[in-house]
Design a protein around this motif. Structure first.
Motif, PDB file in Angstrom:
ATOM      1  N   GLY A   1      60.098  70.003   7.226  1.00 19.55           N
ATOM      2  CA  GLY A   1      59.015  71.441   7.630  1.00 19.55           C
ATOM      3  C   GLY A   1      59.879  71.936   8.772  1.00 19.55           C
TER       4      GLY A   1
ATOM      5  N   TRP B   1      63.005  73.777   7.507  1.00 22.01           N
ATOM      6  CA  TRP B   1      62.633  74.970   6.815  1.00 22.01           C
ATOM      7  C   TRP B   1      62.354  75.999   8.042  1.00 22.01           C
TER       8      TRP B   1
ATOM      9  N   ARG C   1      53.746  78.230   2.629  1.00 20.02           N
ATOM     10  CA  ARG C   1      55.239  78.138   2.100  1.00 20.02           C
ATOM     11  C   ARG C   1      54.990  78.331   0.620  1.00 20.02           C
ATOM     12  N   MET C   2      54.182  77.261   0.069  1.00 17.96           N
ATOM     13  CA  MET C   2      54.058  76.980  -1.290  1.00 17.96           C
ATOM     14  C   MET C   2      53.872  78.316  -2.066  1.00 17.96           C
TER      15      MET C   2
ATOM     16  N   ALA D   1      57.131  80.476  -1.891  1.00 19.48           N
ATOM     17  CA  ALA D   1      58.023  80.090  -2.943  1.00 19.48           C
ATOM     18  C   ALA D   1      57.639  80.552  -4.292  1.00 19.48           C
TER      19      ALA D   1
ATOM     20  N   TRP E   1      65.749  73.993  -5.401  1.00 21.99           N
ATOM     21  CA  TRP E   1      64.735  72.800  -5.870  1.00 21.99           C
ATOM     22  C   TRP E   1      65.344  71.603  -6.548  1.00 21.99           C
TER      23      TRP E   1
ATOM     24  N   ASN F   1      66.260  69.270  -3.827  1.00 22.38           N
ATOM     25  CA  ASN F   1      65.107  68.456  -3.238  1.00 22.38           C
ATOM     26  C   ASN F   1      64.539  67.712  -4.100  1.00 22.38           C
TER      27      ASN F   1
ATOM     28  N   LEU G   1      56.896  65.929  -1.467  1.00 19.68           N
ATOM     29  CA  LEU G   1      57.451  67.307  -1.431  1.00 19.68           C
ATOM     30  C   LEU G   1      56.328  68.215  -1.048  1.00 19.68           C
TER      31      LEU G   1
ATOM     32  N   SER H   1      55.702  67.846   2.981  1.00 23.70           N
ATOM     33  CA  SER H   1      56.867  68.720   3.542  1.00 23.70           C
ATOM     34  C   SER H   1      56.564  70.121   3.566  1.00 23.70           C
ATOM     35  N   GLN H   2      56.116  70.619   2.289  1.00 21.07           N
ATOM     36  CA  GLN H   2      55.887  71.994   2.233  1.00 21.07           C
ATOM     37  C   GLN H   2      54.538  72.489   3.231  1.00 21.07           C
TER      38      GLN H   2
ATOM     39  N   GLY I   1      54.937  75.136   6.040  1.00 20.97           N
ATOM     40  CA  GLY I   1      54.219  76.322   6.092  1.00 20.97           C
ATOM     41  C   GLY I   1      53.410  76.459   7.278  1.00 20.97           C
TER      42      GLY I   1
END
Length: 469
Positions: A169, A172, A277-278, A281, A321, A324, A341, A344-345, A349
């Protein structure tokens, strides 16, 4: 260009009439109408009037962001994002001058900030330190390397997975700041090279479409905190940042999902940041396949046009993707892949969105009418929040703690912003323009307090509606 004696002059009434939509439900002309219609659409830059209808959007390297300035004095926004060469190209779209009797946004504050910009250019301040950006790139690589090492060597332990999520995180977040710098053309003098570097940092390393981001972020810079114009405050039905966003509550008499969200937004704020963040994406992928991009009706953001930009971006997203998902699976197995996953998102975020919130949320929000009489520099100041503090704060926020200076000079490299902050503050004092700087946590408190005030107003309106049934 016609001789001076034949130059047409325009009034603001004529210029703003070119922006009107077809009905009360659509008061302003849409992008599609501008692109497909032959009707003239005007903007004003330094008292010169330009027609940006038809093929202008297809030509414009920034895509549709120019249309946020339709019917407006776009002088400040133009100066902030363009080189002198762009002025020569823009001459092809020149159609006349603003009538001498008509006012503009120009004032003494603009003069002083323009003089500061000219001095910075003469001093070479807009040229970046390549060593600085190389060091930042090494930093993000080390963060990612540590995350993957811990995950691989942890053999699926809870602690190693949690550490991977937090570090990824953070990776990113910090990569996001670096791609932000590059896509503001702070690194290279070549716009094409900045775009290629940004594609690698944004699409491949971060998994977010720079085309989607560029469209959204350019509109934000063009109209920060302007109601119905800035996409960064268009967060309904999840969050409302001003009373102007509460129009739907004028008739609400029974519980709805939107009413619940806004009524409880101070509590839901931080959990929503975790989903940011999701959401980005998902929007990145949708952007690449949206009608109008695949069929080429509108231009791709950035230097590369459709289909080159789309191919590069899709390849970058697929690589991100694949790397990851397969990488996490290899380290911890399929059963743990999705939770790792997802975590981490969530962390990514929160770390990204909390800084975005500090930049402008809770600050003054203007109507379109107010923005029409507010110059670019003043708009940057009254809608921006600086965050003072330590070198750690500057590192954590990617230099965006100097948000006011960044909006004034978006192509000025991040590492130069602290050097001009005191002078900008002094100029704001001189011209009585309110300049707001606060601490990290007090800034977050301001954001939550604004949400609480708007939430209280939403509940009041609903209660009033129920009583009047």
């Amino acid at each position: 260009m016609p001789p001076a004696s034949a130059v047409r002059t325009f009034t603001w009434e004529e210029i703003r009439a070119s922006t009107k939509g077809a009905s009360a439900k659509q008061p302003r002309v849409s992008t599609k109408e501008v692109v497909r219609s032959s009707a003239p659409r005007y903007i004003v830059i330094h008292r010169k009037v330009y027609d940006v209808s038809g093929d202008f959007v297809a030509w414009h390297p920034g895509g549709e962001v120019a249309l946020t300035q339709l019917g407006e004095d776009a002088s400040g926004a133009f100066d902030a994002f363009h080189t002198e060469a762009a002025t020569e190209i823009l001459a092809n779209y020149y159609v006349g001058d603003l009538d001498p009797s008509e006012p503009t946004k120009h004032n003494a504050f603009v003069d002083d900030l323009s003089a500061l910009r000219a001095r910075l250019e003469n001093e070479g301040q807009f040229c970046s330190s390549k060593a600085f950006f190389f060091r930042k790139f090494v930093e993000v690589c080390l963060i990612s390397a540590l995350a993957w090492t811990l995950l691989y060597r942890g053999q699926g332990s809870v602690l190693s997975m949690l550490a991977f999520g937090v570090l990824t995180g953070l990776f990113w977040q910090q990569t996001g700041w670096l791609s932000h710098d590059v896509l503001h053309h702070q690194l290279w003098t070549s716009r094409r090279l900045n775009h290629l570097t940004g594609t690698f940092l944004g699409n491949v390393l971060q998994g977010l479409s720079i085309g989607w981001w560029g469209h959204k972020h350019s509109n934000h810079h063009s109209t920060p905190n302007v109601h119905l114009s800035d996409p960064d405050i268009d967060t309904m039905p999840f969050l409302a940042w001003s009373e102007m966003a509460l129009e739907l509550f004028n008739d609400v008499r029974e519980p709805t999902a939107a009413a619940f969200m806004v009524s409880h937004q101070p509590i839901l704020y931080f959990p929503l940041l975790g989903l940011a963040r999701m959401s980005w994406a998902y929007q990145s992928i949708i952007w690449q396949f949206a009608k109008g991009r695949i069929d080429g009706d509108t231009s791709a953001a950035g230097i590369f046009r459709f289909p080159t930009a789309t191919v590069l971006e899709l390849a970058g997203l697929i690589l991100h993707w694949t790397w990851n998902i397969v990488g996490v699976w290899y380290c911890v197995g399929w059963v743990r892949t999705l939770p790792v996953l997802f975590f981490s998102q969530i962390i990514g975020g929160i770390l990204l969105a909390v800084v975005f919130s500090l930049n402008h949320n809770g600050m003054k929000i203007l109507t379109r009418e107010e923005s029409q009489i507010t110059n670019h520099y003043e708009l940057a100041v009254v809608t921006g929040r600086n965050v003072h503090g330590s070198a750690l704060s500057t590192w954590f926020t990617g230099g965006l703690n100097y948000q006011i200076e960044h909006h004034m000079f978006p192509t000025l490299p991040r590492h130069r912003l602290s050097g001009i902050a005191e002078e900008v503050h002094s100029l704001c004092k001189k011209h009585h323009v309110p300049y707001h700087s606060t601490g990290l946590f007090s800034g977050l408190a301001e954001v939550v307090n604004r949400l609480a005030r708007i939430s209280q107003e939403a509940r009041r309106r609903m209660a009033t509606n129920i009583k009047t049934e």
